[in-house]
Design a protein around this motif. Structure first.
Motif, mmCIF file in Angstrom:
data_model
loop_
_atom_site.group_PDB
_atom_site.id
_atom_site.type_symbol
_atom_site.label_atom_id
_atom_site.label_comp_id
_atom_site.label_asym_id
_atom_site.label_seq_id
_atom_site.Cartn_x
_atom_site.Cartn_y
_atom_site.Cartn_z
ATOM 1 N N ASP A 325 0.838 -1.202 0.000
ATOM 2 C CA ASP A 325 0.000 0.000 0.000
ATOM 3 C C ASP A 325 0.873 1.252 0.000
ATOM 4 O O ASP A 325 1.529 1.559 0.987
ATOM 5 N N TYR A 329 -4.157 7.258 1.107
ATOM 6 C CA TYR A 329 -5.435 7.017 1.804
ATOM 7 C C TYR A 329 -5.131 6.251 3.082
ATOM 8 O O TYR A 329 -4.217 5.415 3.103
ATOM 9 N N GLY A 331 -6.825 4.052 4.378
ATOM 10 C CA GLY A 331 -7.112 2.641 4.079
ATOM 11 C C GLY A 331 -6.179 2.135 2.990
ATOM 12 O O GLY A 331 -5.099 2.668 2.791
ATOM 13 N N ASN A 332 -6.641 1.071 2.284
ATOM 14 C CA ASN A 332 -5.822 0.468 1.237
ATOM 15 C C ASN A 332 -6.665 0.430 -0.042
ATOM 16 O O ASN A 332 -7.510 -0.435 -0.225
HETATM 17 CA CA LIG Z 1 -3.029 3.615 2.475
#
Ligand SMILES: [Ca+2]
Length: 423
Positions: A325, A329, A331-332
């Motif tokens: 990643d 972000y 998240g992923n």
């Molecule tokens: Ca990320």
């Protein structure tokens, strides 16, 4: 008189009994009664003896046969119930046996069928073994570029333009050997009659290849190359890196898109480069040249939150996969959208996304905008049917377009050209 007298017993005499009469009677009676009593006493004694023996025998028998073994009064009822149960069980077993017989017949049929199949397969194996003994022949035609360039004694073919420059005018599979490549590798070259040689590094057309792959797979490439370019593939980030980083000559990227109504659009980018693995295969380009598909790489304002456009731009983004990643972000993005791509937070152009036959999909079905997206043309809930990504030395693009006089896309201002880098 006899009538006035109560004669209780004849042996008292024929007259009314007197005391003497009774005494006589008792005296006679006594003797015989005594004898009788003695006899009776003897008998009783015998009986008593027998009783003791009998009791012992009974006791002995009771010990041998404890009480619970004795016959119950309702035993017959129990036995009737038991026998009924046995009959029921028997009926049940009979039914089971019939069923098992039926199943065994089916299994026998299946066995015969399978046996036939095994025989057929064995025959096939024999045929294939014979075939395997034949020497291997390549069925895919790999074209040879004549007049190979040797650079310091090493074979050097920079890209498909290099092959076209040698006079080749046939699209197909060719080996190239960019300067920094450890060994030559196969690419699909799209070469037109004017001598423009495009090196294709991405192709989507029918969803036959899963693009949800890991870092190493995106690095090495996956899918299949074919002589007629009718298979899906990702050439590999390392290969794209060595092609775009071998010389000061900049490359142009052309993105070709087709929707489910057969409409085709393009987007061109100047000075396209993909960095090394150390820099997580970062993608950079100089500027958007033009095209009727629009500049999705610059990001799109989706109206979801302020900064949408900046969060979905792709220039200078590193490559991300679900297991690596490098996006912006928390998240992923790659994991969430099931692809490998130059993710930001996350995307406005997303050509390695999930293949949706028919194109239309929704957040409700997918949970996320994970289709094959070019949001400056169709919105992000429309997944494109066909895509390709291909590169050509930038100066060649200008020459090629000039020769074609094609007004379809590019409108390149001459002041924007990096003429110093031209061949
Ligand atoms: Ca990320």
């Amino acid at each position: 008189t006899q009538d006035n007298c109560c004669i209780l017993d004849e042996r008292f005499g024929s007259y009314c009994p007197t005391t003497c009469g009774i005494a006589d009677f008792l005296s006679d009676y006594h003797t015989s009664v005594d004898r009788d009593l003695q006899t009776i006493e003897k008998l009783l004694q015998q009986i008593d003896n027998s009783t003791v023996v009998t009791e012992q025998v009974i006791h002995h028998i009771r010990n041998i046969y404890p009480e619970e073994k004795q016959v119950h009064p309702n035993l017959i009822d129990d036995l009737i119930k038991k026998s009924r149960k046995i009959v029921e069980e028997f009926i049940r077993y009979d039914a089971t046996i019939q069923m098992l017989y039926f199943i065994s017949r089916q299994l026998t049929d299946m066995y015969i069928l399978n046996n036939n199949k095994i025989t057929q397969l064995k025959e096939k194996i024999v045929q294939l073994e014979v075939k395997c003994l034949e020497p291997c022949k390549d069925t895919v035609q790999i074209l040879e570029a004549t007049g190979k360039v040797m650079l310091m004694g090493i074979l050097f073919i920079a890209d498909c333009q290099d092959i076209a420059n040698k006079g080749v005018r046939k699209s197909g599979l060719y080996f190239i050997k960019p300067l920094k490549a450890k060994e030559q590798f196969l690419v699909y070259c799209e070469i037109d009659t004017l001598g423009n040689g495009w090196t294709v590094f991405q192709r989507r057309l029918d969803g036959s290849e899963d693009f949800n792959k890991n870092w190493v797979q995106y690095k090495e490439g996956f899918g299949h190359l074919s002589p007629d370019d009718q298979t899906e593939f990702w050439l590999g980030n390392e290969k794209i890196n060595v092609i775009t980083h071998q010389s000061p000559i900049p490359y142009a990227l052309r993105i070709e898109l087709e929707d489910w109504d057969g409409q085709k659009r393009t987007a061109d980018y100047a000075m396209f480069k993909v960095g090394t693995e150390n820099d997580k295969f970062r993608m950079t380009y100089g500027y958007y040249i033009g095209g009727d598909a629009g500049d999705a790489f610059d990001g799109v304002d989706f109206g979801m939150q302020p900064g949408d456009k900046a969060f979905t731009s792709h220039n200078a983004m590193q490559f991300s996969t679900f297991d690596n990643d490098n996006d912006r972000y928390e998240g992923n993005c790659a994991e969430q959208d099931g692809s490998g791509w130059w993710m930001n937070r996350c995307h406005a152009g997303h050509l390695n996304g999930k293949y949706y036959p028919g194109g239309r999909y929704s957040e409700k079905d997918s949970g996320t905008d994970n289709g094959i997206i070019w949001a400056t043309w169709h919105n992000k809930w429309y997944s494109l049917k066909k895509t390709s990504m291909k590169i050509i030395p930038f100066p060649r693009l200008l020459i090629g377009e000039g020769q074609q006089q094609s007004g379809s896309v590019k409108q390149v201002g001459s002041d924007a050209l990096p003429v110093d880098d031209a061949q």
